[in-house]
Motif scaffolding. Structure first.
Motif, PDB file in Angstrom:
ATOM      1  N   LEU A  40      -4.116  -7.299  10.646  1.00 40.22           N
ATOM      2  CA  LEU A  40      -2.745  -6.868  10.387  1.00 40.22           C
ATOM      3  C   LEU A  40      -2.571  -5.382  10.665  1.00 40.22           C
ATOM      4  N   ALA A  41      -3.534  -4.573  10.261  1.00 44.55           N
ATOM      5  CA  ALA A  41      -3.444  -3.126  10.490  1.00 44.55           C
ATOM      6  C   ALA A  41      -3.390  -2.812  11.977  1.00 44.55           C
ATOM      7  N   LYS A  42      -4.099  -3.593  12.769  1.00 44.50           N
ATOM      8  CA  LYS A  42      -4.186  -3.328  14.208  1.00 44.50           C
ATOM      9  C   LYS A  42      -2.966  -3.840  14.981  1.00 44.50           C
ATOM     10  N   TYR A  43      -2.460  -5.017  14.607  1.00 44.21           N
ATOM     11  CA  TYR A  43      -1.437  -5.656  15.439  1.00 44.21           C
ATOM     12  C   TYR A  43      -0.060  -5.818  14.799  1.00 44.21           C
ATOM     13  N   ALA A  44       0.018  -5.760  13.491  1.00 44.13           N
ATOM     14  CA  ALA A  44       1.278  -6.077  12.806  1.00 44.13           C
ATOM     15  C   ALA A  44       1.920  -4.834  12.203  1.00 44.13           C
ATOM     16  N   ASN A  45       3.105  -5.030  11.688  1.00 46.83           N
ATOM     17  CA  ASN A  45       3.833  -4.017  10.928  1.00 46.83           C
ATOM     18  C   ASN A  45       3.890  -4.496   9.484  1.00 46.83           C
ATOM     19  N   VAL A  46       3.535  -3.615   8.560  1.00 46.17           N
ATOM     20  CA  VAL A  46       3.553  -3.954   7.144  1.00 46.17           C
ATOM     21  C   VAL A  46       4.489  -2.976   6.447  1.00 46.17           C
ATOM     22  N   LEU A  47       5.567  -3.513   5.862  1.00 42.91           N
ATOM     23  CA  LEU A  47       6.542  -2.704   5.143  1.00 42.91           C
ATOM     24  C   LEU A  47       6.537  -3.115   3.675  1.00 42.91           C
ATOM     25  N   CYS A  48       6.497  -2.136   2.789  1.00 44.16           N
ATOM     26  CA  CYS A  48       6.508  -2.385   1.350  1.00 44.16           C
ATOM     27  C   CYS A  48       7.787  -1.838   0.744  1.00 44.16           C
ATOM     28  N   ALA A  49       8.358  -2.597  -0.177  1.00 43.56           N
ATOM     29  CA  ALA A  49       9.483  -2.120  -0.969  1.00 43.56           C
ATOM     30  C   ALA A  49       8.906  -1.501  -2.234  1.00 43.56           C
ATOM     31  N   VAL A  50       9.270  -0.243  -2.480  1.00 46.27           N
ATOM     32  CA  VAL A  50       8.730   0.503  -3.610  1.00 46.27           C
ATOM     33  C   VAL A  50       9.872   0.926  -4.517  1.00 46.27           C
ATOM     34  N   ASP A  51       9.697   0.649  -5.817  1.00 44.48           N
ATOM     35  CA  ASP A  51      10.683   1.032  -6.821  1.00 44.48           C
ATOM     36  C   ASP A  51       9.934   1.696  -7.974  1.00 44.48           C
ATOM     37  N   CYS A  52      10.285   2.927  -8.272  1.00 49.02           N
ATOM     38  CA  CYS A  52       9.619   3.680  -9.350  1.00 49.02           C
ATOM     39  C   CYS A  52       8.103   3.705  -9.152  1.00 49.02           C
ATOM     40  N   GLU A  53       7.685   3.956  -7.931  1.00 52.42           N
ATOM     41  CA  GLU A  53       6.267   4.065  -7.541  1.00 52.42           C
ATOM     42  C   GLU A  53       5.501   2.753  -7.650  1.00 52.42           C
ATOM     43  N   GLU A  54       6.206   1.639  -7.820  1.00 52.10           N
ATOM     44  CA  GLU A  54       5.568   0.325  -7.877  1.00 52.10           C
ATOM     45  C   GLU A  54       5.965  -0.474  -6.642  1.00 52.10           C
ATOM     46  N   ILE A  55       4.977  -1.088  -5.985  1.00 51.02           N
ATOM     47  CA  ILE A  55       5.267  -1.970  -4.862  1.00 51.02           C
ATOM     48  C   ILE A  55       5.767  -3.293  -5.439  1.00 51.02           C
ATOM     49  N   CYS A  56       7.024  -3.635  -5.117  1.00 50.72           N
ATOM     50  CA  CYS A  56       7.598  -4.851  -5.666  1.00 50.72           C
ATOM     51  C   CYS A  56       7.689  -5.973  -4.638  1.00 50.72           C
ATOM     52  N   GLY A  57       7.393  -5.675  -3.384  1.00 52.85           N
ATOM     53  CA  GLY A  57       7.407  -6.703  -2.365  1.00 52.85           C
ATOM     54  C   GLY A  57       6.967  -6.129  -1.038  1.00 52.85           C
ATOM     55  N   PHE A  58       6.675  -7.026  -0.107  1.00 53.38           N
ATOM     56  CA  PHE A  58       6.294  -6.570   1.228  1.00 53.38           C
ATOM     57  C   PHE A  58       6.609  -7.637   2.262  1.00 53.38           C
ATOM     58  N   VAL A  59       6.690  -7.191   3.494  1.00 45.05           N
ATOM     59  CA  VAL A  59       6.892  -8.084   4.629  1.00 45.05           C
ATOM     60  C   VAL A  59       5.917  -7.661   5.734  1.00 45.05           C
ATOM     61  N   VAL A  60       5.372  -8.667   6.404  1.00 42.61           N
ATOM     62  CA  VAL A  60       4.471  -8.429   7.534  1.00 42.61           C
ATOM     63  C   VAL A  60       5.086  -9.116   8.741  1.00 42.61           C
ATOM     64  N   PHE A  61       5.217  -8.373   9.826  1.00 43.00           N
ATOM     65  CA  PHE A  61       5.787  -8.954  11.030  1.00 43.00           C
ATOM     66  C   PHE A  61       5.135  -8.373  12.273  1.00 43.00           C
ATOM     67  N   TYR A  62       5.177  -9.157  13.333  1.00 40.74           N
ATOM     68  CA  TYR A  62       4.687  -8.727  14.629  1.00 40.74           C
ATOM     69  C   TYR A  62       5.900  -8.428  15.505  1.00 40.74           C
ATOM     70  N   ALA A  63       5.856  -7.327  16.210  1.00 33.52           N
ATOM     71  CA  ALA A  63       6.947  -6.950  17.114  1.00 33.52           C
ATOM     72  C   ALA A  63       6.327  -6.460  18.416  1.00 33.52           C
ATOM     73  N   ASN A  64       5.530  -7.341  19.028  1.00 29.83           N
ATOM     74  CA  ASN A  64       4.796  -6.924  20.223  1.00 29.83           C
ATOM     75  C   ASN A  64       4.871  -7.933  21.373  1.00 29.83           C
ATOM     76  N   ASP A  65       5.793  -8.878  21.298  1.00 29.47           N
ATOM     77  CA  ASP A  65       5.944  -9.855  22.374  1.00 29.47           C
ATOM     78  C   ASP A  65       6.929  -9.305  23.406  1.00 29.47           C
ATOM     79  N   GLU A  66       6.397  -8.623  24.382  1.00 29.27           N
ATOM     80  CA  GLU A  66       7.255  -7.992  25.387  1.00 29.27           C
ATOM     81  C   GLU A  66       7.820  -8.988  26.388  1.00 29.27           C
ATOM     82  N   ALA A  67       7.252 -10.181  26.459  1.00 27.67           N
ATOM     83  CA  ALA A  67       7.761 -11.188  27.393  1.00 27.67           C
ATOM     84  C   ALA A  67       9.069 -11.799  26.895  1.00 27.67           C
ATOM     85  N   THR A  68       9.109 -12.180  25.616  1.00 28.11           N
ATOM     86  CA  THR A  68      10.319 -12.833  25.085  1.00 28.11           C
ATOM     87  C   THR A  68      11.122 -11.928  24.169  1.00 28.11           C
TER      88      THR A  68
END
Length: 119
Positions: A40-68
Motif C-alpha cells: 500500500l505504501a508503494k502503490y496506493a494512496n492512504v488518507l486518514c480522517a483525523v478529529d482531535c488528534e484521533e484517527i477516526c477513519g481511513f480510505v485506501v485507493f489506487y490512482a495509477n491506471d493511466e490506460a483507463t
C-alpha cells in the motif's frame, strides 16, 4: 476534521491493526499485514480522517491506471464511534478529489456483497 496522507508502511500497518475490528473480511484476503502495508505504501494512496488528534477513519485507493484513468477504492473504514455520521462519504469524496487531481476520471469501489450500507 482534517485529512492526513500516510505513506509510511509502519504507520499503515498500525492503522490496519487499529481498524482490524471493523475490517473483518480483510484477514480472509490478506495473510500478512506487514507485506500488505508495504504494498500500500508503494502503490496506493492512504488518507486518514483525523478529529482531535484521533484517527477516526481511513480510505485506501489506487490512482495509477493511466490506460483507463480509473481509480479504485480498495479499503474504507470508520471507527465504530464515528459510523453513521457521514464519515465514509467524506472519505470517499476526499479520495475522489485526490484521484481527480492525479488525472483519474472514474472511481470504482470494491465492496463485500454483505455490506448493504456501502452498496
Amino acid at each position: 476534521m482534517t485529512v492526513q496522507v500516510i505513506k509510511d508502511p509502519g504507520k499503515i500497518y498500525e492503522l490496519l491493526l487499529k481498524f482490524d475490528d471493523v475490517l473483518p473480511h480483510l484477514k480472509e484476503k490478506v495473510s500478512d499485514y506487514c507485506t500488505f502495508s508495504e504494498k500500500l505504501a508503494k502503490y496506493a494512496n492512504v488518507l486518514c480522517a483525523v478529529d482531535c488528534e484521533e484517527i477516526c477513519g481511513f480510505v485506501v485507493f489506487y490512482a495509477n491506471d493511466e490506460a483507463t484513468h480509473t481509480a479504485f477504492i480498495t479499503l474504507l473504514a470508520c471507527a465504530r464511534g464515528h459510523q453513521g455520521r457521514g464519515l465514509g462519504k467524506y472519505l470517499m469524496e476526499q479520495a475522489c478529489s485526490q484521484a481527480f487531481l492525479s488525472g483519474m476520471t472514474k472511481m470504482r469501489l470494491e465492496v463485500d456483497l454483505d455490506n448493504t450500507g456501502a452498496i
